[in-house]
Design a protein around this motif. Structure first.
Motif, PDB file in Angstrom:
ATOM      1  N   LEU A  13      58.830  -2.571  22.861  1.00 53.44           N
ATOM      2  CA  LEU A  13      58.397  -1.662  23.918  1.00 53.44           C
ATOM      3  C   LEU A  13      56.906  -1.796  24.218  1.00 53.44           C
ATOM      4  N   ALA A  14      56.137  -2.282  23.243  1.00 51.70           N
ATOM      5  CA  ALA A  14      54.691  -2.441  23.433  1.00 51.70           C
ATOM      6  C   ALA A  14      54.259  -3.801  22.902  1.00 51.70           C
ATOM      7  N   PRO A  15      54.677  -4.901  23.569  1.00 48.82           N
ATOM      8  CA  PRO A  15      54.360  -6.239  23.064  1.00 48.82           C
ATOM      9  C   PRO A  15      52.870  -6.543  23.038  1.00 48.82           C
ATOM     10  N   ASN A  16      52.075  -5.840  23.855  1.00 46.00           N
ATOM     11  CA  ASN A  16      50.628  -6.052  23.849  1.00 46.00           C
ATOM     12  C   ASN A  16      49.898  -5.073  22.922  1.00 46.00           C
ATOM     13  N   GLY A  17      50.656  -4.319  22.158  1.00 47.32           N
ATOM     14  CA  GLY A  17      50.052  -3.379  21.211  1.00 47.32           C
ATOM     15  C   GLY A  17      50.622  -3.537  19.824  1.00 47.32           C
ATOM     16  N   PRO A  18      50.601  -4.757  19.266  1.00 48.17           N
ATOM     17  CA  PRO A  18      51.274  -5.004  17.981  1.00 48.17           C
ATOM     18  C   PRO A  18      50.613  -4.330  16.786  1.00 48.17           C
ATOM     19  N   THR A  19      49.419  -3.787  16.955  1.00 45.10           N
ATOM     20  CA  THR A  19      48.762  -3.076  15.856  1.00 45.10           C
ATOM     21  C   THR A  19      48.831  -1.570  16.058  1.00 45.10           C
ATOM     22  N   LEU A  20      48.457  -1.100  17.235  1.00 48.54           N
ATOM     23  CA  LEU A  20      48.379   0.338  17.483  1.00 48.54           C
ATOM     24  C   LEU A  20      49.765   0.969  17.614  1.00 48.54           C
ATOM     25  N   ALA A  21      50.697   0.275  18.258  1.00 48.54           N
ATOM     26  CA  ALA A  21      52.039   0.841  18.464  1.00 48.54           C
ATOM     27  C   ALA A  21      52.747   1.152  17.147  1.00 48.54           C
ATOM     28  N   PRO A  22      52.795   0.224  16.191  1.00 44.98           N
ATOM     29  CA  PRO A  22      53.442   0.572  14.923  1.00 44.98           C
ATOM     30  C   PRO A  22      52.657   1.592  14.111  1.00 44.98           C
ATOM     31  N   ALA A  23      51.322   1.649  14.319  1.00 43.51           N
ATOM     32  CA  ALA A  23      50.529   2.648  13.598  1.00 43.51           C
ATOM     33  C   ALA A  23      50.954   4.052  13.998  1.00 43.51           C
ATOM     34  N   PHE A  24      51.124   4.285  15.295  1.00 41.76           N
ATOM     35  CA  PHE A  24      51.585   5.596  15.741  1.00 41.76           C
ATOM     36  C   PHE A  24      53.023   5.850  15.295  1.00 41.76           C
ATOM     37  N   GLN A  74      43.359 -13.027  19.222  1.00 39.90           N
ATOM     38  CA  GLN A  74      42.614 -11.895  18.704  1.00 39.90           C
ATOM     39  C   GLN A  74      43.042 -10.591  19.382  1.00 39.90           C
ATOM     40  N   PRO A  75      43.193  -9.527  18.613  1.00 41.22           N
ATOM     41  CA  PRO A  75      43.592  -8.246  19.189  1.00 41.22           C
ATOM     42  C   PRO A  75      42.568  -7.752  20.206  1.00 41.22           C
ATOM     43  N   ASP A  76      43.075  -7.116  21.237  1.00 41.90           N
ATOM     44  CA  ASP A  76      42.241  -6.574  22.304  1.00 41.90           C
ATOM     45  C   ASP A  76      42.518  -5.073  22.373  1.00 41.90           C
ATOM     46  N   LEU A  77      41.521  -4.242  22.009  1.00 41.78           N
ATOM     47  CA  LEU A  77      41.737  -2.811  21.952  1.00 41.78           C
ATOM     48  C   LEU A  77      42.154  -2.247  23.306  1.00 41.78           C
ATOM     49  N   ARG A  78      41.578  -2.784  24.383  1.00 44.27           N
ATOM     50  CA  ARG A  78      41.943  -2.287  25.714  1.00 44.27           C
ATOM     51  C   ARG A  78      43.407  -2.561  26.017  1.00 44.27           C
ATOM     52  N   LYS A  79      43.865  -3.775  25.687  1.00 40.40           N
ATOM     53  CA  LYS A  79      45.279  -4.096  25.894  1.00 40.40           C
ATOM     54  C   LYS A  79      46.158  -3.215  25.014  1.00 40.40           C
ATOM     55  N   GLU A  80      45.701  -3.008  23.780  1.00 38.55           N
ATOM     56  CA  GLU A  80      46.461  -2.157  22.866  1.00 38.55           C
ATOM     57  C   GLU A  80      46.616  -0.754  23.454  1.00 38.55           C
ATOM     58  N   LEU A  81      45.516  -0.202  23.960  1.00 35.73           N
ATOM     59  CA  LEU A  81      45.566   1.143  24.523  1.00 35.73           C
ATOM     60  C   LEU A  81      46.421   1.197  25.780  1.00 35.73           C
ATOM     61  N   ARG A  82      46.310   0.162  26.630  1.00 34.13           N
ATOM     62  CA  ARG A  82      47.135   0.135  27.854  1.00 34.13           C
ATOM     63  C   ARG A  82      48.616   0.062  27.514  1.00 34.13           C
ATOM     64  N   SER A  83      48.933  -0.633  26.453  1.00 33.67           N
ATOM     65  CA  SER A  83      50.338  -0.770  26.074  1.00 33.67           C
ATOM     66  C   SER A  83      50.944   0.572  25.664  1.00 33.67           C
ATOM     67  N   MET A  84      50.073   1.527  25.303  1.00 30.70           N
ATOM     68  CA  MET A  84      50.566   2.828  24.869  1.00 30.70           C
ATOM     69  C   MET A  84      50.987   3.708  26.037  1.00 30.70           C
ATOM     70  N   VAL A  85      50.590   3.330  27.255  1.00 28.63           N
ATOM     71  CA  VAL A  85      50.945   4.124  28.434  1.00 28.63           C
ATOM     72  C   VAL A  85      52.334   3.707  28.892  1.00 28.63           C
ATOM     73  N   ASN A  86      53.317   4.144  28.139  1.00 25.65           N
ATOM     74  CA  ASN A  86      54.703   3.744  28.372  1.00 25.65           C
ATOM     75  C   ASN A  86      55.604   4.891  27.933  1.00 25.65           C
ATOM     76  N   PRO A  87      56.239   5.594  28.877  1.00 27.50           N
ATOM     77  CA  PRO A  87      57.086   6.739  28.510  1.00 27.50           C
ATOM     78  C   PRO A  87      58.171   6.383  27.499  1.00 27.50           C
ATOM     79  N   ARG A  88      58.725   5.187  27.596  1.00 23.51           N
ATOM     80  CA  ARG A  88      59.793   4.802  26.677  1.00 23.51           C
ATOM     81  C   ARG A  88      59.259   4.660  25.245  1.00 23.51           C
ATOM     82  N   LEU A  89      58.005   4.225  25.113  1.00 25.25           N
ATOM     83  CA  LEU A  89      57.405   4.111  23.785  1.00 25.25           C
ATOM     84  C   LEU A  89      57.283   5.489  23.141  1.00 25.25           C
ATOM     85  N   TRP A  90      56.862   6.481  23.921  1.00 23.07           N
ATOM     86  CA  TRP A  90      56.709   7.827  23.372  1.00 23.07           C
ATOM     87  C   TRP A  90      58.056   8.493  23.128  1.00 23.07           C
TER      88      TRP A  90
END
Length: 392
Positions: A316-327, A186-202
């Motif tokens: 780059l964001a394996p723990n953010g499979p929903t939020l990362a592609p959305a951005f 099940q997706p975890d919003l906290r994990k999703e948000l933490r995965s976004m704190v990655n300079p390479r992702l941005w």
């Protein structure tokens, strides 16, 4: 490749046709609704705005929904928006339906990307995304001219009804072929948000926006450049646009085959090719033969990076499979908005239509700088070997 991935690509084709076709219907819309052509053009801006904000918002709000349910809900709203749009005679109601339709289309994009990635092994992500994103390429090749022809002969409302019917058929495909259950993890919003704190992702998001704007600044004014600068008659312009579409299709197919094994090389080759093509287009804009050939290359190089830009965020964001592609969907739409805006400024300043290609080359060079910066942060990028949660 699972058949469900092709269903997602066809669904993007149905909805993407709506995104593309409006540029060919502005005259009909203007006459029927009693507004100016620039006001009719704002309907395109409404769609871009809806796409820009829709992906991250809907990705979060539907995070715990079964993905098939979310996809069906998005399609249902999209169909309803087009039915209302086809029935209304009020400009602002149509404007609202364009924004709402784009909003859920962006949500469909982000969830479809996550769904497709979850249906394939990690080493097939790029190919899966080339099929999903290929739906938009086919919308460019087929949907844009078909929607324009339908609108010209049967009225713009008929084009809206056609999109509504195609999207309803896409709902049947999603219902039949997309797995019904919840994600195994099940997706975890906290994990999703933490995965976004990655300079390479941005940096990846920046690359997506810059590479997209480098393509769109030229494509948005390609018809005008062909007519006003190259000197082609109106009858030749649709043919050249088909040439662009064929190049786009081949680019996304080839890019899908190289995205998994050689993602960085694919980005370097594709964006460098886009830069060189843009420079040559600016230099030869008054000569039909090279312009036609370069239009093909513009589509090929411009879309060749698309599968990598889509699939790379999952690594780059394996723990953010929903939020990362959305951005990432939003990043594409930043580029779609930024490129034409910069081109409009240059043309408005009297620099001529060829100037948009110079801007494209500059934006492409900035995208290359973003990739290089990413590689300096981590020069030994591992091959993709981790897959987001599988769905059943």
């Amino acid at each position: 490749m699972p058949f469900a991935v092709y269903i997602l690509g066809l669904s993007i084709f149905a909805q993407g046709t709506s995104e593309m076709m409006l540029s060919g219907l502005l005259t009909e819309l203007s006459t029927d609704l009693g507004v100016t052509i620039p006001q009719a053009g704002l309907l395109i801006s409404a769609f871009a705005l809806g796409m820009l904000i829709g992906a991250p918002i809907l990705a979060v709000t539907t995070l715990r929904l079964p993905r098939r349910n979310a996809l069906l809900a998005f399609l249902a709203v999209f169909v309803a928006a087009h039915i209302v749009g086809a029935l209304t005679s009020d400009y602002w109601v149509l404007f609202a339906t364009r924004a709402v339709g784009a909003f859920v289309y962006a949500g469909f994009w982000s969830v479809a990307a996550t769904t497709a990635i979850g249906l394939v092994p990690a080493n097939a992500r790029g190919k899966a995304m080339s099929i999903v994103a290929g739906g938009l390429t086919i919308a460019t090749v087929i949907g844009l001219p078909a929607g324009t022809v339908i609108g010209q002969h049967l009225g713009w409302r008929a084009a809206f009804w056609t999109v509504a019917i195609m999207s309803a058929l896409a709902m049947i495909g999603v219902l039949a072929k997309i797995p019904a259950g919840r994600a195994e993890i099940q997706p975890d919003l906290r994990k999703e948000l933490r995965s976004m704190v990655n300079p390479r992702l941005w940096l990846s998001y920046s690359t997506t926006a810059l590479a997209t704007s480098a393509l769109m600044v030229t494509f948005a004014y390609l018809g005008a450049l062909l007519s006003q600068t190259t000197g082609l008659t109106d009858g030749w312009i649709p043919i050249v646009l088909v040439v662009y579409g064929i190049g786009s299709f081949l680019g996304i197919v080839i890019g899908g085959r190289t995205a998994d094994a050689h993602p960085i090389r694919t980005l370097y080759v594709g964006i460098t090719g886009l830069i060189i093509t843009s420079i040559l287009l600016a230099l030869t804009a008054e000569h039909p033969a090279p312009v036609v050939a370069l239009t093909f290359l513009l589509g090929a190089f411009g879309f060749g990076t698309n599968p990598t830009l889509n699939s790379r965020v999952f690594n780059l964001a394996p723990n953010g499979p929903t939020l990362a592609p959305a951005f990432n969907v939003s990043s594409f739409n930043v580029g779609i908005t930024l490129g034409p805006w910069l081109g409009g400024l240059a043309i408005g300043a009297g620099l001529g239509y060829a100037s948009v290609a110079w801007i494209g080359a500059t934006l492409g060079t900035t995208a290359l700088a973003a990739i290089t910066w990413d590689q300096l942060l981590n020069p030994h990028t591992p091959s993709p070997n981790k897959q987001p949660e599988l769905i059943h």
